[in-house]
Design a protein around this motif. Structure first.
Motif, PDB file in Angstrom:
ATOM      1  N   PHE A 131      -0.751   2.158   7.266  1.00 36.49           N
ATOM      2  CA  PHE A 131      -0.076   2.872   8.334  1.00 36.49           C
ATOM      3  C   PHE A 131       0.828   4.012   7.864  1.00 36.49           C
ATOM      4  O   PHE A 131       1.551   4.591   8.668  1.00 36.49           O
ATOM      5  N   ASN A 132       0.822   4.323   6.574  1.00 37.75           N
ATOM      6  CA  ASN A 132       1.720   5.355   6.080  1.00 37.75           C
ATOM      7  C   ASN A 132       1.075   6.053   4.888  1.00 37.75           C
ATOM      8  O   ASN A 132       0.421   5.407   4.065  1.00 37.75           O
ATOM      9  N   LYS A 133       1.259   7.362   4.780  1.00 37.00           N
ATOM     10  CA  LYS A 133       0.677   8.109   3.664  1.00 37.00           C
ATOM     11  C   LYS A 133       1.283   7.710   2.320  1.00 37.00           C
ATOM     12  O   LYS A 133       0.701   7.979   1.264  1.00 37.00           O
ATOM     13  N   LYS A 134       2.457   7.057   2.350  1.00 37.64           N
ATOM     14  CA  LYS A 134       3.080   6.594   1.115  1.00 37.64           C
ATOM     15  C   LYS A 134       2.571   5.212   0.695  1.00 37.64           C
ATOM     16  O   LYS A 134       2.818   4.776  -0.425  1.00 37.64           O
ATOM     17  N   SER A 135       1.893   4.525   1.592  1.00 37.07           N
ATOM     18  CA  SER A 135       1.400   3.173   1.310  1.00 37.07           C
ATOM     19  C   SER A 135       0.212   3.228   0.348  1.00 37.07           C
ATOM     20  O   SER A 135      -0.649   4.110   0.463  1.00 37.07           O
ATOM     21  N   ILE A 154      -0.366  -2.632   5.470  1.00 38.56           N
ATOM     22  CA  ILE A 154       0.575  -1.990   4.551  1.00 38.56           C
ATOM     23  C   ILE A 154       1.228  -0.828   5.291  1.00 38.56           C
ATOM     24  O   ILE A 154       0.536  -0.013   5.925  1.00 38.56           O
ATOM     25  N   ASP A 155       2.547  -0.751   5.218  1.00 38.09           N
ATOM     26  CA  ASP A 155       3.278   0.294   5.935  1.00 38.09           C
ATOM     27  C   ASP A 155       4.418   0.812   5.062  1.00 38.09           C
ATOM     28  O   ASP A 155       4.726   0.238   4.014  1.00 38.09           O
ATOM     29  N   PHE A 156       5.056   1.880   5.514  1.00 41.48           N
ATOM     30  CA  PHE A 156       6.173   2.523   4.820  1.00 41.48           C
ATOM     31  C   PHE A 156       5.745   2.858   3.374  1.00 41.48           C
ATOM     32  O   PHE A 156       4.680   3.431   3.176  1.00 41.48           O
ATOM     33  N   SER A 157       6.522   2.487   2.399  1.00 40.14           N
ATOM     34  CA  SER A 157       6.160   2.773   1.001  1.00 40.14           C
ATOM     35  C   SER A 157       5.590   1.527   0.326  1.00 40.14           C
ATOM     36  O   SER A 157       5.772   1.308  -0.868  1.00 40.14           O
TER      37      SER A 157
END
Length: 209
Positions: free
Chosen positions: A65-69, A87-90
């Protein structure tokens, strides 16, 4: 590659003798479909996911859910049916080689989760590296930690693993346990259980029916 193909062929021959050709065909067809589904998710999340050959069975899904994940899945990881991996956030999720994840498991990662080689996870296991910040003491609605599971670990059915947990190599977590904190290597971990019986007159039951 030749050694891998040779091992696959020898395994199919052995299974055919034990299970029969038809059942072996159906079982391996399921494996092939699982590998195709895994390739689909790898292409879907091409920037956030690195993997070798693995199998993702029916109704199981991976959501980033996040480009950093970031997700890394090692070779010959086998994920059975109805598993949910988010997987989300970092978040950094690392599933190492030869890990087996059974039906209906949930892995929720917003910071860091690592599962070591040859670890086996039974059905209905839930792994979280975070809690909800119900006290609201700061802006972040999540309390973030880590979950580190060592190599050759067995996680029993219906186990819940909470944030800030480290499970050492070769350990066993008994079915139904709730885990938080450190479990040393070569250890059997279980929650203490007590049976409690409350007796009541039969009349009480009749009145409530």
């Amino acid at each position: 590659m030749f050694n891998v193909l040779k091992k696959i062929w020898n395994t199919i021959q052995s299974q055919s003798k034990e299970r029969g050709i038809y059942i072996t065909f159906l079982m391996n067809l399921s494996h092939v479909i699982g590998i195709i589904r895994a390739i689909f998710y790898k292409l879907l999340y091409v920037k956030g996911m690195k993997s070798s050959i693995f199998s993702l069975q029916a109704n199981s899904r991976i959501e980033i859910f996040n480009k950093k994940s970031k997700v890394r899945i090692g070779k010959f990881v086998y994920i059975r049916k109805n598993a949910s991996i988010r997987i989300d956030f970092s978040g950094q999720l690392d599933i190492e080689d030869y890990v087996f994840i059974n039906d209906n498991c949930n892995i929720n990662c917003v910071n860091r989760i690592r599962i070591g080689k040859h670890t086996k996870i039974a059905p209905n296991v839930c792994i979280n590296d975070h809690d909800h910040n119900y006290k609201g003491e700061d802006r972040d609605h999540l309390l973030r930690g880590e979950v580190i599971i060592g190599e050759n670990v067995w996680i029993g059915a219906n186990v819940v693993i909470l944030r800030d947990t480290v499970i050492g190599d070769n350990s066993i977590v008994a079915a139904g346990s709730v885990v938080k904190g450190d479990i040393p290597s070569n250890t059997l971990y279980m929650n203490k259980r007590e049976n409690k019986f409350v007796h009541y007159p039969a009349k009480v039951m009749r009145d409530t029916v």
